[in-house]
Write a protein that holds these residues in place. Structure first.
Motif, PDB file in Angstrom:
ATOM      1  N   ARG A  84       0.825  -1.211   0.000  1.00 39.16           N
ATOM      2  CA  ARG A  84       0.000   0.000   0.000  1.00 39.16           C
ATOM      3  C   ARG A  84       0.861   1.263   0.000  1.00 39.16           C
ATOM      4  O   ARG A  84       0.407   2.318  -0.421  1.00 39.16           O
ATOM      5  CB  ARG A  84      -0.927   0.011   1.223  1.00 39.16           C
ATOM      6  N   ARG A  85       2.081   1.188   0.524  1.00 41.68           N
ATOM      7  CA  ARG A  85       2.994   2.330   0.601  1.00 41.68           C
ATOM      8  C   ARG A  85       4.351   1.934   0.007  1.00 41.68           C
ATOM      9  O   ARG A  85       5.351   1.843   0.709  1.00 41.68           O
ATOM     10  CB  ARG A  85       3.179   2.784   2.056  1.00 41.68           C
ATOM     11  N   PRO A  86       4.408   1.704  -1.311  1.00 42.01           N
ATOM     12  CA  PRO A  86       5.638   1.195  -1.929  1.00 42.01           C
ATOM     13  C   PRO A  86       6.812   2.171  -1.884  1.00 42.01           C
ATOM     14  O   PRO A  86       7.956   1.754  -2.068  1.00 42.01           O
ATOM     15  CB  PRO A  86       5.218   0.893  -3.370  1.00 42.01           C
ATOM     16  N   ASP A  87       6.554   3.439  -1.606  1.00 41.40           N
ATOM     17  CA  ASP A  87       7.644   4.418  -1.531  1.00 41.40           C
ATOM     18  C   ASP A  87       8.268   4.485  -0.147  1.00 41.40           C
ATOM     19  O   ASP A  87       9.269   5.180   0.047  1.00 41.40           O
ATOM     20  CB  ASP A  87       7.154   5.806  -1.941  1.00 41.40           C
ATOM     21  N   GLY A  88       7.688   3.800   0.823  1.00 44.84           N
ATOM     22  CA  GLY A  88       8.278   3.756   2.152  1.00 44.84           C
ATOM     23  C   GLY A  88       7.273   4.025   3.255  1.00 44.84           C
ATOM     24  O   GLY A  88       6.174   4.520   3.009  1.00 44.84           O
ATOM     25  N   LEU A  89       7.683   3.687   4.452  1.00 42.26           N
ATOM     26  CA  LEU A  89       6.856   3.826   5.645  1.00 42.26           C
ATOM     27  C   LEU A  89       7.713   4.292   6.811  1.00 42.26           C
ATOM     28  O   LEU A  89       8.919   4.034   6.852  1.00 42.26           O
ATOM     29  CB  LEU A  89       6.265   2.470   6.054  1.00 42.26           C
TER      30      LEU A  89
ATOM     31  N   PHE B 186      10.670  -7.206  15.355  1.00 41.93           N
ATOM     32  CA  PHE B 186       9.778  -7.445  14.217  1.00 41.93           C
ATOM     33  C   PHE B 186      10.030  -6.412  13.118  1.00 41.93           C
ATOM     34  O   PHE B 186      10.231  -6.766  11.956  1.00 41.93           O
ATOM     35  CB  PHE B 186       8.314  -7.405  14.682  1.00 41.93           C
ATOM     36  N   TYR B 187      10.025  -5.125  13.471  1.00 46.47           N
ATOM     37  CA  TYR B 187      10.215  -4.081  12.465  1.00 46.47           C
ATOM     38  C   TYR B 187      11.610  -4.155  11.847  1.00 46.47           C
ATOM     39  O   TYR B 187      11.767  -3.992  10.635  1.00 46.47           O
ATOM     40  CB  TYR B 187       9.950  -2.696  13.058  1.00 46.47           C
ATOM     41  N   GLU B 188      12.608  -4.408  12.665  1.00 42.34           N
ATOM     42  CA  GLU B 188      13.976  -4.514  12.130  1.00 42.34           C
ATOM     43  C   GLU B 188      14.094  -5.708  11.185  1.00 42.34           C
ATOM     44  O   GLU B 188      14.748  -5.615  10.139  1.00 42.34           O
ATOM     45  CB  GLU B 188      14.978  -4.596  13.285  1.00 42.34           C
ATOM     46  N   ARG B 189      13.435  -6.801  11.510  1.00 46.71           N
ATOM     47  CA  ARG B 189      13.432  -7.976  10.631  1.00 46.71           C
ATOM     48  C   ARG B 189      12.782  -7.646   9.291  1.00 46.71           C
ATOM     49  O   ARG B 189      13.133  -8.226   8.260  1.00 46.71           O
ATOM     50  CB  ARG B 189      12.691  -9.125  11.328  1.00 46.71           C
ATOM     51  N   HIS B 190      11.870  -6.695   9.279  1.00 46.74           N
ATOM     52  CA  HIS B 190      11.189  -6.283   8.056  1.00 46.74           C
ATOM     53  C   HIS B 190      11.865  -5.092   7.376  1.00 46.74           C
ATOM     54  O   HIS B 190      11.259  -4.434   6.529  1.00 46.74           O
ATOM     55  CB  HIS B 190       9.714  -6.000   8.343  1.00 46.74           C
ATOM     56  N   GLY B 191      13.101  -4.813   7.738  1.00 46.38           N
ATOM     57  CA  GLY B 191      13.885  -3.810   7.027  1.00 46.38           C
ATOM     58  C   GLY B 191      13.764  -2.388   7.524  1.00 46.38           C
ATOM     59  O   GLY B 191      14.283  -1.465   6.893  1.00 46.38           O
ATOM     60  N   PHE B 192      13.104  -2.175   8.647  1.00 45.90           N
ATOM     61  CA  PHE B 192      12.998  -0.834   9.210  1.00 45.90           C
ATOM     62  C   PHE B 192      14.286  -0.501   9.961  1.00 45.90           C
ATOM     63  O   PHE B 192      14.864  -1.360  10.620  1.00 45.90           O
ATOM     64  CB  PHE B 192      11.814  -0.737  10.181  1.00 45.90           C
ATOM     65  N   LEU B 193      14.702   0.749   9.855  1.00 47.87           N
ATOM     66  CA  LEU B 193      15.892   1.230  10.550  1.00 47.87           C
ATOM     67  C   LEU B 193      15.494   2.272  11.587  1.00 47.87           C
ATOM     68  O   LEU B 193      14.688   3.165  11.296  1.00 47.87           O
ATOM     69  CB  LEU B 193      16.866   1.873   9.564  1.00 47.87           C
TER      70      LEU B 193
ATOM     71  N   ARG C 233      12.547   2.144   3.710  1.00 46.58           N
ATOM     72  CA  ARG C 233      12.582   2.636   2.328  1.00 46.58           C
ATOM     73  C   ARG C 233      12.895   1.441   1.438  1.00 46.58           C
ATOM     74  O   ARG C 233      13.840   0.699   1.717  1.00 46.58           O
ATOM     75  CB  ARG C 233      13.653   3.714   2.135  1.00 46.58           C
ATOM     76  N   PRO C 234      12.147   1.265   0.358  1.00 47.34           N
ATOM     77  CA  PRO C 234      12.417   0.121  -0.528  1.00 47.34           C
ATOM     78  C   PRO C 234      13.757   0.285  -1.227  1.00 47.34           C
ATOM     79  O   PRO C 234      14.216   1.410  -1.464  1.00 47.34           O
ATOM     80  CB  PRO C 234      11.259   0.167  -1.528  1.00 47.34           C
ATOM     81  N   ARG C 235      14.351  -0.842  -1.524  1.00 45.51           N
ATOM     82  CA  ARG C 235      15.592  -0.822  -2.316  1.00 45.51           C
ATOM     83  C   ARG C 235      15.205  -0.789  -3.772  1.00 45.51           C
ATOM     84  O   ARG C 235      14.426  -1.623  -4.220  1.00 45.51           O
ATOM     85  CB  ARG C 235      16.414  -2.075  -2.024  1.00 45.51           C
TER      86      ARG C 235
END
Length: 155
Positions: A102-107, A121-128, A150-152
């Motif tokens: 739903r938010r492909p540009d980032g969250l 959980f959030y860190e496992r999903h790529g959140f910094l 942020r997506p790569r």
């Protein structure tokens, strides 16, 4: 029953109280040391009058009962709460995949520093983690941490 048996859909007015009750049970289970800024009645009024009608709210349903809630507002992941018995069963992963679609540009999001399982959980999903506060900016007055995903992009 696993998370594949759960239906994810946009919340409607009739889901609001079930979502509020999941929020209350999840908060109590995950954050027993955090002072809540609002009592149960206020939370139950907030969902049908503010959260569901004004924000992009999704629910996870099992047999028409709410077992999870995801709330997006702009680029913010505002709420992600699961029925305590549904933690660790893949439902959070499904909600996170939905949020990223739903938010492909980032969250971005805030969580309390004491909420180690959520942070993992959030860190496992790529959140910094990009900011830590002393809690003076939130209603609970609890130290928190801001996370950003942020997506790569290839290329």
């Amino acid at each position: 029953m696993n998370s594949d048996d759960v239906v994810l859909r946009r919340a409607g007015r009739t889901d609001a109280l079930g979502a509020a009750d999941v929020w209350l049970r999840s908060f109590a289970a995950a954050l027993p040391s955090v002072r809540r800024a609002h009592d149960d009645a206020e939370v139950r009024a907030w969902f049908p009058h503010v959260v569901v009608p004004r924000h992009e709210t999704w629910v996870a349903l099992v047999d028409n009962g709410v077992v999870g809630v995801l709330v997006l507002e702009g680029g913010e992941l505002e709420q992600l709460y699961l029925e305590p018995s549904w933690r660790g069963r893949g439902l959070g992963d499904r909600f996170m995949a939905l949020a990223k679609r739903r938010r492909p540009d980032g969250l971005s999001l805030w969580t309390f520093q004491v909420n180690e399982p959520a942070r993992r959980f959030y860190e496992r999903h790529g959140f910094l983690a990009v900011e830590h506060t002393d809690g003076s900016g939130n209603e609970e007055r609890e130290p928190d941490v801001r996370y950003v995903w942020r997506p790569r992009h290839s290329g």
